[in-house]
Design an enzyme around this catalytic site. Structure first.
Site, PDB file in Angstrom:
ATOM      1  N   ASP A 241       0.744  -1.128   0.223  1.00  0.00           N
ATOM      2  CA  ASP A 241      -0.140   0.100  -0.009  1.00  0.00           C
ATOM      3  C   ASP A 241       0.868   1.202  -0.054  1.00  0.00           C
ATOM      4  O   ASP A 241       1.255   1.834   1.060  1.00  0.00           O
ATOM      5  CB  ASP A 241      -0.819  -0.046   1.096  1.00  0.00           C
ATOM      6  N   LYS A 248       1.610   8.094   0.276  1.00  0.00           N
ATOM      7  CA  LYS A 248       1.891   8.127   1.716  1.00  0.00           C
ATOM      8  C   LYS A 248       3.253   8.717   1.932  1.00  0.00           C
ATOM      9  O   LYS A 248       4.165   8.539   1.291  1.00  0.00           O
ATOM     10  CB  LYS A 248       2.132   6.456   2.464  1.00  0.00           C
ATOM     11  N   GLU A 320      -7.915   2.282   0.211  1.00  0.00           N
ATOM     12  CA  GLU A 320      -8.201   1.551  -0.860  1.00  0.00           C
ATOM     13  C   GLU A 320      -8.737   0.155  -0.454  1.00  0.00           C
ATOM     14  O   GLU A 320      -9.375  -0.706  -1.277  1.00  0.00           O
ATOM     15  CB  GLU A 320      -6.818   1.063  -1.686  1.00  0.00           C
ATOM     16  N   ARG A 322     -11.010  -0.707   1.952  1.00  0.00           N
ATOM     17  CA  ARG A 322     -12.582  -0.719   1.807  1.00  0.00           C
ATOM     18  C   ARG A 322     -12.985  -1.121   0.549  1.00  0.00           C
ATOM     19  O   ARG A 322     -14.052  -1.432   0.076  1.00  0.00           O
ATOM     20  CB  ARG A 322     -13.015   0.540   2.471  1.00  0.00           C
TER      21      ARG A 322
HETATM   22  N1  BES Z   1      -3.323   0.300   5.062  1.00  0.00           N
HETATM   23  C1  BES Z   1      -3.719   1.254   5.725  1.00  0.00           C
HETATM   24  C2  BES Z   1      -4.114   1.192   7.011  1.00  0.00           C
HETATM   25  C3  BES Z   1      -3.091   1.302   8.229  1.00  0.00           C
HETATM   26  C4  BES Z   1      -2.402   2.122   8.843  1.00  0.00           C
HETATM   27  C5  BES Z   1      -2.497  -0.091   8.531  1.00  0.00           C
HETATM   28  C6  BES Z   1      -1.339   2.075   9.678  1.00  0.00           C
HETATM   29  C7  BES Z   1      -1.638  -0.254   9.200  1.00  0.00           C
HETATM   30  C8  BES Z   1      -0.904   0.637   9.881  1.00  0.00           C
HETATM   31  C9  BES Z   1      -5.053   1.734   4.890  1.00  0.00           C
HETATM   32  O1  BES Z   1      -5.070   1.439   3.668  1.00  0.00           O
HETATM   33  C10 BES Z   1      -5.066   3.364   4.965  1.00  0.00           C
HETATM   34  O2  BES Z   1      -3.960   3.865   4.265  1.00  0.00           O
HETATM   35  N2  BES Z   1      -5.707   3.796   5.453  1.00  0.00           N
HETATM   36  C11 BES Z   1      -6.041   5.338   5.616  1.00  0.00           C
HETATM   37  C12 BES Z   1      -7.456   5.665   5.401  1.00  0.00           C
HETATM   38  C13 BES Z   1      -7.601   7.126   5.191  1.00  0.00           C
HETATM   39  C14 BES Z   1      -7.134   7.534   3.937  1.00  0.00           C
HETATM   40  C15 BES Z   1      -9.050   7.524   5.413  1.00  0.00           C
HETATM   41  C16 BES Z   1      -5.540   5.749   6.918  1.00  0.00           C
HETATM   42  O3  BES Z   1      -5.813   5.103   8.019  1.00  0.00           O
HETATM   43  O4  BES Z   1      -4.887   6.764   7.180  1.00  0.00           O
HETATM   44 ZN    ZN Z   2      -4.104  -0.254   3.129  1.00  0.00          ZN
HETATM   45 MN    MN Z   3      -4.138   2.790   2.398  1.00  0.00          MN
END
Ligand code: BES
Ligand code: ZN
Ligand code: MN
Length: 466
Positions: A241, A248, A320, A322
């Site tokens: 991701d 990120k 992504e 969800r």
């Molecule tokens: N895979 C991440 C969530 C995550 C964050 C897992 C830290 C493990 C450790 C997920 O796809 C994500 O990026 N979520 C975002 C959502 C936001 C854009 C609403 C997040 O949590 O920042």
């Molecule tokens: Zn993710």
């Molecule tokens: Mn993500």
């Protein structure tokens, strides 16, 4: 490592004999009582250890006194952690044969002992050119052999899941997950991009578009005649991701090979399920792809159509998971199962809310949720329920589509939950957010840093209890 059930642990020619001590009490070993407790005032606080040589006067070379803390505070969960402490100590000393003389423990510790030992004995060194030879080979203990056998299998599934989640994203690709699934000896279907298109999986495929890795939608089946129940387990399978175009920052991306930990969990469960012969039909489902910002990547503002026909405005390409789960949930709901349980490293918000010891759980059926929380608690995991109130959907309202994939920052775990709920139909459903628990950036309890195999123990035990 192999656990051997014996009647008399102190008769084993071991490198270490571990004896337990409750705080302020004596042990069942004279050396420990005389030298550690009387002479050196060793207290036996929880997790503390004291090492004594035997100078060739006993069949075992050393005695390790293992503090279990106050007797009235000791419980099965602490058992795993305590055993892990002893095994870690043995690993440091490169001891190969460890015998446990356990005394005064007032419950059957066979399961906790086995899990604690195996979780601690885990290393991930396949890419080190110099490997430490520090694994314990033989463990001797007086325990219930049948329970030890069962726990060994669950521990094996956990190690399988941990290995997969620790594997770098360059190797653990969607195609690799698919080929691992196909090698489990279950009836397995893998749908490629074109086939997913035909099924109308517009949300899943959008996420996959920015990567050169082909997406794979994986469906494994464990079937029995006249099943008592039919369950589908879904694992988020983002093999990396990057965030996509909403890329990120480096520090957040560093561990994102772990974004398929839930898929690894489902593969771990499916890898061992046949050995238990549960009278339950179990479907293991993974929508595997990479979230990358390649030139075909999906973009903020794009409108996607999921398998159930609902439209989604892309608000943030980093939400992504969800999207992939939306199509996986639609697919699972069409299988005619009684329960759908999805797991996902879904939101940083869940990690902020609950930390790294507990996963968030949400869903549409209180009994299912409660049973999963109970099963987790009994097996060394922690699930904590988060709400799915309608209000969480307010921020997901879109001007141009049925919903957006993200909204407000606040309550992020629940917002993701209500998003998923839009793709659940006529089935009991629970969603488990393992973002905080799946991958550790420092050692915690029985675990070294890295993948933990979160969800494996709970799901397997849940299936076996049906
Ligand atoms: N895979 C991440 C969530 C995550 C964050 C897992 C830290 C493990 C450790 C997920 O796809 C994500 O990026 N979520 C975002 C959502 C936001 C854009 C609403 C997040 O949590 O920042
Ligand atoms: Zn993710
Ligand atoms: Mn993500």
């Amino acid at each position: 490592m192999e656990i051997k059930v014996v009647q008399d642990a102190k008769s084993i020619e071991a490198d270490i004999l571990v004896v337990n001590q409750f705080e302020g009490e004596k042990t069942s070993n004279e050396l420990a009582n005389t030298y550690a407790i009387e002479q050196d005032n060793f207290k036996g606080k929880f997790g503390e250890t004291y090492l004594l040589p035997t100078y060739g006067k006993e069949v075992y070379k050393k005695v390790l006194v293992l503090g279990l803390g106050k007797k009235e505070e000791f419980n099965p969960n602490k058992m795993r952690e305590a055993v892990a402490k002893a095994i870690k100590k043995a690993m440091q000393m490169e001891a190969k044969k460890v015998s446990f003389l356990l005394d005064g423990i007032e419950f059957d510790y066979s399961e906790q002992f086995t899990m604690g030992a195996y979780i601690a004995d885990y290393t991930f060194d396949k890419y080190k050119s110099e490997k430490k030879d520090n694994k314990v080979q033989e463990v001797y203990v007086q325990a219930n052999a049948d329970i030890v056998k069962k726990a060994e299998k669950i521990a094996e599934a956990m190690a399988f899941a941990r290995n997969l989640a620790n594997e770098p994203a360059q190797f653990a690709t969607p195609s690799e997950l698919a080929s691992i699934a196909c090698d489990l000896g279950l009836e397995t279907i893998v749908y490629n991009r074109e086939e997913c298109e035909k099924m109308g999986m517009g949300a899943f495929l959008a996420v996959a578009r920015g990567s050169s890795q082909e997406p794979k939608f994986i469906h494994m089946k464990y079937q029995v005649d006249n099943p008592k129940k039919k369950i589908a387990i879904i694992g988020k399978g983002i093999t990396f991701d990057s965030g996509g175009l909403d890329i990120k920052p480096p520090s957040s991306m560093l561990t994102m090979k772990d974004d398929m930990s839930a898929a690894a969990c489902v593969l771990g469960v499916m890898s061992i399920i046949r050995e238990f012969h549960p009278q339950v039909e179990v479907h293991g489902i993974i929508a595997a792809c990479e979230n990358m910002p390649g030139c075909s990547a999906y973009k903020p503002g794009d409108i996607l159509t999921a398998k159930n026909g609902k439209t989604i405005e892309v608000d943030n390409t980093d939400a992504e998971g969800r999207l992939t789960l939306a199509d996986a949930l639609c697919y699972a709901c069409e299988l005619g199962v009684d329960e759908v349980i999805d797991l996902a490293t879904l939101t940083g918000a869940c990690m902020v809310a609950l930390g790294t010891n507990a996963s968030g759980i949400m869903g549409n059926d209180e009994t299912l949720i409660k049973n999963l929380i109970d099963t987790a608690e009994r097996n060394g995991e922690r699930f904590w329920q988060l709400p799915l109130w309608d209000e969480y959907f307010d921020s997901l309202k879109s001007d141009v589509a049925d919903m957006k994939n993200t909204g407000s920052r606040w309550g992020g775990a629940s917002t993701a939950g209500v998003f998923l709920q839009k793709f659940v139909k006529d089935v009991k459903w629970a969603h488990i957010d393992i973002a905080g628990t799946a991958f550790l950036d420092k050692p915690q309890k029985e675990f070294i840093k890295g993948a933990t195999g979160a969800g494996v123990r709970t799901l397997l035990n849940y299936i076996l209890e049906q």
